[in-house]
Enzyme design. Structure first.
Site, PDB file in Angstrom:
ATOM      1  CG  HIS A  18      32.641  14.719   7.098  1.00  0.00           C
ATOM      2  ND1 HIS A  18      33.636  14.617   8.162  1.00  0.00           N
ATOM      3  CD2 HIS A  18      32.079  16.028   7.645  1.00  0.00           C
ATOM      4  CE1 HIS A  18      33.411  15.399   9.321  1.00  0.00           C
ATOM      5  NE2 HIS A  18      32.444  16.093   8.827  1.00  0.00           N
ATOM      6  CD  GLU A  64      34.524  11.779  14.920  1.00  0.00           C
ATOM      7  OE1 GLU A  64      34.784  12.842  15.529  1.00  0.00           O
ATOM      8  OE2 GLU A  64      34.943  11.665  13.796  1.00  0.00           O
ATOM      9  CD  GLU A 117      36.215  14.976   4.449  1.00  0.00           C
ATOM     10  OE1 GLU A 117      35.697  14.660   5.449  1.00  0.00           O
ATOM     11  OE2 GLU A 117      37.361  15.370   4.166  1.00  0.00           O
ATOM     12  NE  ARG A 160      39.705  16.234   9.626  1.00  0.00           N
ATOM     13  CZ  ARG A 160      40.700  15.601   9.253  1.00  0.00           C
ATOM     14  NH1 ARG A 160      41.734  16.399   8.954  1.00  0.00           N
ATOM     15  NH2 ARG A 160      40.828  14.364   8.841  1.00  0.00           N
ATOM     16  CG  ASP A 170      -1.705   1.343   1.383  1.00  0.00           C
ATOM     17  OD1 ASP A 170      -1.795   1.895   0.461  1.00  0.00           O
ATOM     18  OD2 ASP A 170      -2.290   1.459   2.506  1.00  0.00           O
ATOM     19  NE  ARG A 210      35.187  18.900   7.033  1.00  0.00           N
ATOM     20  CZ  ARG A 210      35.709  17.823   7.803  1.00  0.00           C
ATOM     21  NH1 ARG A 210      36.028  16.656   7.376  1.00  0.00           N
ATOM     22  NH2 ARG A 210      35.733  18.050   9.030  1.00  0.00           N
ATOM     23  CD  GLU A 244      31.691  13.168  12.482  1.00  0.00           C
ATOM     24  OE1 GLU A 244      32.919  13.299  12.392  1.00  0.00           O
ATOM     25  OE2 GLU A 244      30.680  13.857  12.515  1.00  0.00           O
ATOM     26  CD  GLU A 250      35.370  10.948   6.829  1.00  0.00           C
ATOM     27  OE1 GLU A 250      35.313  11.525   7.957  1.00  0.00           O
ATOM     28  OE2 GLU A 250      36.315  10.912   6.265  1.00  0.00           O
ATOM     29  CD  GLU A 298      34.139   8.780  10.708  1.00  0.00           C
ATOM     30  OE1 GLU A 298      34.963   8.555   9.930  1.00  0.00           O
ATOM     31  OE2 GLU A 298      34.176  10.077  11.467  1.00  0.00           O
TER      32      GLU A 298
END
Length: 480
Positions: free
Chosen positions: A274, A217, A364, A345, A54, A366, A135, A133, A225
């Site tokens: 990330h 982390e 990457e 970062r 459904d 983030r 977390e 990645e 992580e």
């Protein structure tokens, strides 16, 4: 083809004495749904004609007047479910419309498949690899009440590992708790969750996933992580859902609860997703150039240009909750700055510099977090990157860097020149309304789907949060 599909899983059924088959599929917001049949009901016809459900009861799908829908399982997705007592085979499914037996336009997995097909049609690449990645937090107790607003609204979170329990009246209280923003990487006894992360990683590997590492982390109170090996777009989205399924259920059987909520704790780091990305063609990586900035090719730089140019609208799919923007604030290592950089970062796009191997060269992105629907988020990121390549969007000429300094420590005049991510989900959705042509190329995202997504988010998330009285507002204004 149906016969081949049955052959792929008959050995699994026999070897594991399977009694049930569990069909899993994803709704539009990003939650796994399922239904279960005795294994005798699984036959070749299911792979050809599907099994009904459904659709009107699934978030973001059909209205009640056209609710009949089909699930067609993907035999390559098969795994033995580690959390169901009776031996059960899990199969991830695509959603089909029985009218003409065609893929359902709002099925997120279908959108992911279309993104990969569109990429191949451009001739730019034949494989897009994604490596998120994820977390998350592992808590011991979570309570919240929003259903009785006149009696009282509020929430509480607790973890035996949390620094706020350093003066708890338990006997004995042994200390060994990570302080705020100091959870990365102390050994046990400060890190109390090595064993449960081992169990999560071991479970994922039994489910067929490749795990590279796990660790505590940055935040107190059990932030974690587990690193998963990259894979192609749709398959990685499958494994992202398998990852979340494993984490939550291993936590549960240990008497704990896990959440991918981006910012459950005020004053400490949030949880992101990330996302590492690279394009390949003919078995060769396209993002490597030894002489380029951070050993990136022009193709990779244009891909970055696409991500950053479309970041505001992109985050409507990649950071799609009101809570996402509690995480995306300056500090706490949050990637709020729309720039690219090697190793930095504090940038929205980071270029990892661990290796000069061409095959490991990747970028990457983030800002995404675990509240996203991975099929939609990965597809949207790929489409933004491809648009950057097609239009040769140079990220430096577009004002996105590179910046190799800690952006949070720049003089105020320099900071003002740096563009930022949206400040709220409302802003991201408004950006998506204006900027989505890159998503509709090749019919990957339809106008109808984008409009439905915006409407759903506004009516079910933004409006209720906007109009409700918040406990902190009482603190601020009660005596006004």
């Amino acid at each position: 083809m149906a016969s081949d599909n049955m052959k792929k899983i008959e050995d699994i059924i026999s070897k594991n004495r399977i009694k049930y088959v569990d069909y899993k599929f994803i709704d539009v917001p990003g939650t796994w749904q399922h239904k279960t049949h005795p294994i005798a009901e699984l036959n070749e016809d299911v792979f050809k004609y599907g099994t009904g459900f459904d659709g009107s009861s699934i978030r973001g799908f059909q209205g009640i007047e056209e609710s009949d829908m089909l699930l067609i399982p993907d035999a390559d997705s098969a795994f033995v479910d580690p959390f169901i007592r009776e031996p059960t085979l899990s199969l991830i499914c695509d959603v089909y419309d029985p009218d003409g037996l065609k893929p359902y336009s709002r099925d997120p997995r279908y959108i992911a498949r279309k993104a990969e097909k569109y990429m191949a049609s451009t001739g730019i690449a034949d494989a897009a690899y994604f490596g998120p990645e994820l977390e998350f937090f592992i808590f011991d107790d979570v309570q919240f009440d929003v259903l009785t607003p006149y009696k009282g609204m509020g929430y509480s979170i607790n973890s035996n590992e949390a620094i706020w329990n350093s003066n708890h009246n338990s006997t004995p209280n042994l200390g060994h708790r990570p302080r705020f923003k100091e959870g990365y990487f102390p050994v046990p006894p400060t890190d109390t969750q090595t064993d449960i992360r081992n169990e999560m990683a071991e479970t994922m590997m039994r489910m067929g996933m490749k795990i590279e590492l796990h660790h505590h982390e940055v935040a107190t109170a059990g932030q974690a992580e587990i690193g998963i090996r990259f894979n192609t777009l749709t398959r990685m989205a499958d494994q992202t859902m398998m990852y979340k399924y494993a984490v939550k259920n291993v936590a549960l059987r240990n008497g704990k609860t896990a959440t991918f909520m981006p910012k459950p704790l005020f004053g400490d780091n949030g949880s992101g997703m990330h996302t590492h990305q690279s394009l390949w063609k003919g078995g060769e990586p396209l993002f490597f150039d030894r002489d380029g900035y951070a050993m990136l090719s022009r193709t990779a730089l244009y891909y970055i240009g696409g991500l950053l140019t479309h970041a505001h609208s992109l985050l409507a799919f990649c950071s799609p909750s009101t809570n996402s923007y509690k995480r995306l604030v300056p500090g706490y290592e949050a990637p709020v700055n729309l720039v690219f950089s090697s190793r930095n970062r504090s940038a929205a796009v980071r270029i990892p510099m661990y290796s000069d191997n061409p095959k490991s060269k990747r970028i990457e992105f983030r800002p995404p977090d675990g509240t996203c629907n991975p099929y939609l988020a990965f597809a949207a990121m790929l489409m933004a990157g491809l648009d950057g390549i097609q239009n040769k969007i140079d990220p430096t000429e577009a004002g996105f860097g590179p910046i190799n300094k800690n952006i949070y420590h720049l003089p105020e005049e320099e900071k003002k020149k740096i563009k930022s991510v949206p400040g709220s989900l409302d802003e991201a959705l408004a950006a998506l309304e204006k900027d989505h042509d890159y998503l509709t190329k090749g019919g990957v995202f339809s106008e109808e789907f984008i409009n439905a997504w915006i409407e759903y988010k506004r009516t079910t998330e933004i409006d209720p949060v906007r109009i409700r009285t918040h406990p902190y507002e009482l603190y601020l204004y009660y005596d006004a």
